[in-house]
Design a protein around this motif. Sequence first.
Motif, PDB file in Angstrom:
ATOM      1  N   THR A  17       1.817  25.837  -8.721  1.00  0.00           N
ATOM      2  CA  THR A  17       2.289  25.858 -10.114  1.00  0.00           C
ATOM      3  C   THR A  17       1.266  25.535 -10.844  1.00  0.00           C
ATOM      4  O   THR A  17       1.080  26.370 -11.910  1.00  0.00           O
ATOM      5  CB  THR A  17       3.411  24.851 -10.236  1.00  0.00           C
ATOM      6  N   LEU A  20      -0.925  28.652 -11.457  1.00  0.00           N
ATOM      7  CA  LEU A  20       0.009  29.883 -11.860  1.00  0.00           C
ATOM      8  C   LEU A  20      -0.076  29.688 -13.503  1.00  0.00           C
ATOM      9  O   LEU A  20       0.030  30.593 -14.387  1.00  0.00           O
ATOM     10  CB  LEU A  20       1.483  29.870 -11.651  1.00  0.00           C
ATOM     11  N   VAL A  27       1.818  36.084 -12.559  1.00  0.00           N
ATOM     12  CA  VAL A  27       3.124  35.919 -12.717  1.00  0.00           C
ATOM     13  C   VAL A  27       3.819  35.348 -11.501  1.00  0.00           C
ATOM     14  O   VAL A  27       4.916  35.076 -11.493  1.00  0.00           O
ATOM     15  CB  VAL A  27       3.817  37.515 -13.123  1.00  0.00           C
ATOM     16  N   SER A  28       3.037  35.486 -10.348  1.00  0.00           N
ATOM     17  CA  SER A  28       3.729  34.963  -9.184  1.00  0.00           C
ATOM     18  C   SER A  28       2.394  34.634  -8.100  1.00  0.00           C
ATOM     19  O   SER A  28       1.370  35.445  -8.142  1.00  0.00           O
ATOM     20  CB  SER A  28       4.399  35.923  -8.475  1.00  0.00           C
ATOM     21  N   ALA A  30       2.452  33.617  -3.833  1.00  0.00           N
ATOM     22  CA  ALA A  30       3.198  33.387  -2.631  1.00  0.00           C
ATOM     23  C   ALA A  30       2.093  32.766  -1.773  1.00  0.00           C
ATOM     24  O   ALA A  30       1.226  33.658  -1.396  1.00  0.00           O
ATOM     25  CB  ALA A  30       3.871  34.433  -2.439  1.00  0.00           C
ATOM     26  N   ARG A  41       6.830  29.840  -2.892  1.00  0.00           N
ATOM     27  CA  ARG A  41       6.520  30.750  -4.061  1.00  0.00           C
ATOM     28  C   ARG A  41       6.641  30.095  -5.443  1.00  0.00           C
ATOM     29  O   ARG A  41       7.554  29.309  -5.207  1.00  0.00           O
ATOM     30  CB  ARG A  41       7.291  32.079  -3.699  1.00  0.00           C
ATOM     31  N   GLY A  43       6.699  30.864  -9.540  1.00  0.00           N
ATOM     32  CA  GLY A  43       6.605  32.324 -10.658  1.00  0.00           C
ATOM     33  C   GLY A  43       7.659  33.142 -10.064  1.00  0.00           C
ATOM     34  O   GLY A  43       8.565  32.898  -9.460  1.00  0.00           O
ATOM     35  N   LEU A  44       7.727  34.503 -10.540  1.00  0.00           N
ATOM     36  CA  LEU A  44       8.707  35.598 -10.283  1.00  0.00           C
ATOM     37  C   LEU A  44       8.762  35.865  -9.011  1.00  0.00           C
ATOM     38  O   LEU A  44       7.805  35.904  -8.177  1.00  0.00           O
ATOM     39  CB  LEU A  44       8.212  36.861 -11.303  1.00  0.00           C
ATOM     40  N   GLU A  45      10.037  35.989  -8.483  1.00  0.00           N
ATOM     41  CA  GLU A  45      10.355  36.447  -7.360  1.00  0.00           C
ATOM     42  C   GLU A  45       9.922  38.230  -7.256  1.00  0.00           C
ATOM     43  O   GLU A  45      10.584  39.008  -7.769  1.00  0.00           O
ATOM     44  CB  GLU A  45      11.771  36.364  -7.032  1.00  0.00           C
ATOM     45  N   ILE A  46       8.819  38.444  -6.400  1.00  0.00           N
ATOM     46  CA  ILE A  46       8.532  39.658  -6.395  1.00  0.00           C
ATOM     47  C   ILE A  46       8.684  40.191  -4.855  1.00  0.00           C
ATOM     48  O   ILE A  46       8.183  39.410  -4.036  1.00  0.00           O
ATOM     49  CB  ILE A  46       7.158  39.789  -6.887  1.00  0.00           C
TER      50      ILE A  46
END
Length: 105
Positions: A17, A20, A27-28, A30, A41, A43-46
């Motif tokens: 975090t 990030l 944006v992400s 993992a 992960r 940020g965004l779930e991609i």
Amino acid sequence: MRSPADEFRQFAAPILTDALNQSKAIVSIARHDDQGKRAVRVGLEIPFADPLPTAEQTVVNGPVRFQGMTLVMVTSPIRDRAGKRVGIDVVAFQANALKHITGRD
């Protein structure tokens, strides 16, 4: 009693975090174990490629479109002090935010 995976997530999530939050371009992030299974992960779930390829070197993929953004995905191995791969990080960057970093259009 928490599992080692839960302890790892609790340890790694704040670190990721913080990473990030260092750049608006990211944006992400993992983090995967040495078998390519996602451990944490932020940020965004991609929808990353699953399973991940066996990352022995850093690979840049993209640009790809996702939720109206153009992303560049960087997959990189995590190595221990002896050089053994112990995990894999996948970082998603907004391509347009990288332009000011690289100086390229």
